[in-house]
Scaffold this motif. Structure first.
Motif, PDB file in Angstrom:
ATOM      1  N   THR A 169       0.789  -1.159  -0.020  1.00 57.03           N
ATOM      2  CA  THR A 169      -0.020  -0.125   0.051  1.00 57.03           C
ATOM      3  C   THR A 169       0.914   1.314   0.032  1.00 57.03           C
ATOM      4  O   THR A 169       1.701   1.391   0.974  1.00 57.03           O
ATOM      5  CB  THR A 169      -0.803   0.101   1.269  1.00 57.03           C
ATOM      6  OG1 THR A 169      -1.983  -0.986   1.213  1.00 57.03           O
ATOM      7  CG2 THR A 169      -1.707   1.403   1.370  1.00 57.03           C
ATOM      8  N   THR A 184      -6.146  -5.695  -2.056  1.00 56.30           N
ATOM      9  CA  THR A 184      -6.004  -5.349  -0.645  1.00 56.30           C
ATOM     10  C   THR A 184      -4.975  -4.593  -0.206  1.00 56.30           C
ATOM     11  O   THR A 184      -4.626  -3.998   0.913  1.00 56.30           O
ATOM     12  CB  THR A 184      -6.445  -6.520   0.182  1.00 56.30           C
ATOM     13  OG1 THR A 184      -5.457  -7.567   0.003  1.00 56.30           O
ATOM     14  CG2 THR A 184      -7.801  -7.288   0.140  1.00 56.30           C
ATOM     15  N   GLY A 237      -3.018  -5.255   3.323  1.00 57.10           N
ATOM     16  CA  GLY A 237      -4.111  -5.854   4.274  1.00 57.10           C
ATOM     17  C   GLY A 237      -5.375  -5.246   4.452  1.00 57.10           C
ATOM     18  O   GLY A 237      -6.428  -5.940   4.873  1.00 57.10           O
ATOM     19  N   ASN A 238      -5.411  -4.064   4.328  1.00 63.44           N
ATOM     20  CA  ASN A 238      -6.645  -3.220   4.645  1.00 63.44           C
ATOM     21  C   ASN A 238      -6.701  -2.069   3.879  1.00 63.44           C
ATOM     22  O   ASN A 238      -7.092  -0.997   4.115  1.00 63.44           O
ATOM     23  CB  ASN A 238      -6.577  -2.826   6.235  1.00 63.44           C
ATOM     24  CG  ASN A 238      -8.139  -2.259   6.541  1.00 63.44           C
ATOM     25  OD1 ASN A 238      -8.961  -2.817   6.088  1.00 63.44           O
ATOM     26  ND2 ASN A 238      -8.120  -1.758   7.802  1.00 63.44           N
ATOM     27  N   PRO A 285      -3.273  -1.828   8.677  1.00 63.66           N
ATOM     28  CA  PRO A 285      -3.456  -2.924   8.530  1.00 63.66           C
ATOM     29  C   PRO A 285      -3.445  -3.869   9.862  1.00 63.66           C
ATOM     30  O   PRO A 285      -2.981  -3.134  11.040  1.00 63.66           O
ATOM     31  CB  PRO A 285      -1.902  -3.701   7.688  1.00 63.66           C
ATOM     32  CG  PRO A 285      -1.520  -2.402   7.322  1.00 63.66           C
ATOM     33  CD  PRO A 285      -1.958  -1.240   8.041  1.00 63.66           C
ATOM     34  N   THR A 286      -3.996  -4.918   9.988  1.00 71.40           N
ATOM     35  CA  THR A 286      -4.249  -5.309  11.164  1.00 71.40           C
ATOM     36  C   THR A 286      -3.064  -5.686  12.086  1.00 71.40           C
ATOM     37  O   THR A 286      -2.924  -5.682  13.088  1.00 71.40           O
ATOM     38  CB  THR A 286      -5.122  -6.579  11.403  1.00 71.40           C
ATOM     39  OG1 THR A 286      -4.876  -7.600  10.431  1.00 71.40           O
ATOM     40  CG2 THR A 286      -6.796  -6.228  10.706  1.00 71.40           C
TER      41      THR A 286
END
Length: 392
Positions: free
Chosen positions: A279, A373, A376-377, A382-383
């Motif tokens: 990202t 994604t 991850g988010n 991200p988590t």
């Protein structure tokens, strides 16, 4: 009476075992290095054994710490190190030395500055024995641009230690306009080194820079660094998972700046990393040129290869920029940005420029995906970054 005597003998014998055990454990805890870490004046050369810091203390980095061949610096979870002296304050690991950063999500290790602003201390520099391409063929060595240590060689699986859950803040002190520290600099670092869950936050130069080597990474965060968030050159070929980069604080450059080698576009080994789950969040496509001169999510140039998959980009003037004939020749084969999602405000998805300066189409460098994604988010935290990172 015999029973009492027997019990006494048994207790005496057990006491001897316990005393021996305690004595053995105490011996194990004795320092193994001639170096003494002074929290109030943390500097010097670690030349032998292992130095283990105390997580209950804050270490004032008043000068350089150099971990030399055969020595190890171990930093427990929850330890804080504060740089106090600009370019004089940094941590460097020489070839054959090791650093073990044993942070956790609940208790990360924090390397920061006493003054909370970009460029107030150097950063972390690691030098290994893995191949670089400053001389074509990968057997060359060189001297690091900061810390002045030898790096490079032929040991692809060289091990410089283990770094887990580390946050590097306010690094990037500058010697001059051409020479400054990054948050974390990898010089010829080998694949035997572990790098997981590391953040470079609000530094004055790049967040992470790879100068050759084969080191692999997982879960890297680069936020608000005033040059590139990620940078590679000199033949780096690591495998990576989960990178998140974002410009912030009103100043910055690219999300990724990627080269093979500035003075030898075809030198081998050719830079060829793999990055899965990326990202990159920019400053906006119309951000002031004075503060964001090279507003590009990904710049691929000077002969680099790369395979980047599952990508989310947002708020950049240009998504993927490919430059130089040697780099363009790899488009669609050894140079791919696959499954990329342009979330918003990226008016130019791809741009190409030949070595002679003429424009060319490099549309084949990307394939788009509406379901990517990124780290991850999407563009959100991200988590895996929760609890130990900052700046989202």
């Amino acid at each position: 009476m015999k029973k009492s005597i027997l019990n006494f003998v048994t207790v005496f014998a057990l006491s001897g075992v316990l005393l021996t055990s305690c004595s053995s454990n105490d011996d194990d805890k004795k320092p193994t290095s001639s170096f003494t870490a002074d929290p109030a004046n943390f500097q010097g050369k670690i030349t032998d054994g292992e130095v283990i810091l105390d997580a209950t203390k804050t270490y004032k980095l008043t000068g350089a710490i150099k971990v030399e061949n055969g020595a190890t610096l171990t930093i427990p979870a929850g330890t804080t190190i504060e740089g106090t002296s600009g370019t004089a304050s940094y941590i460097a690991v020489a070839q054959g030395g090791k650093i073990n950063v044993n942070g956790t999500a609940a208790k990360p290790v924090i390397m920061t500055a006493t003054t909370k602003a970009a460029g107030k201390w150097g950063g972390l520099v690691i030098c290994g024995k893995a191949p670089i391409n400053r001389v074509s063929g990968g057997a060359s060595t060189a001297t690091s641009e900061v810390a002045e240590l030898t790096y490079g060689g032929t040991v692809a699986n060289d091990n410089s230690g283990s770094i887990k859950y580390l946050r590097i803040e306010y690094a990037g002190a500058a010697f001059n306009t051409e020479k400054e520290f990054n948050g974390l600099s990898f010089f010829g670092v080998g694949s035997g080194t572990t790098v997981e869950n590391v953040q470079a936050y609000y530094g004055a130069d790049d967040g992470f820079e790879f100068f050759g080597g084969t080191v692999n990474t997982r879960n890297l965060i680069s936020i608000g660094n005033e040059d590139d968030q990620f940078d590679w050159t000199e033949g780096w070929s690591g495998t990576n998972e989960n990178w998140y980069g974002k410009l912030d604080f009103g100043k910055g450059n690219r999300g990724i700046e990627a080269d093979n080698f500035e003075f030898g576009y075809g030198f081998t080994p050719i830079s060829n990393p793999t990055i899965t789950n990326l990202t990159l969040v920019g400053p906006g496509s119309t951000a002031a040129v004075a503060n964001f001169a090279e507003n590009q999510a990904i710049k691929l140039r000077r002969g680099t290869k790369a395979k980047i998959t599952n990508v989310v980009v947002s708020a950049w003037a240009t998504g993927v920029d490919v430059e130089n004939d040697e780099t363009i020749a790899f488009v669609g084969t050894d140079l791919k940005v696959a499954n990329i999602l342009f979330v918003a405000d990226v008016p130019t998805k791809t741009k190409g420029k030949k070595t002679d300066g003429t424009s060319t189409s490099v549309a084949g460098v990307i394939t788009e995906s509406a379901t990517a994604t990124g780290a991850g988010n999407g563009i959100a935290q991200p988590t895996w970054a929760a609890g130990w990172s900052v700046g989202f």
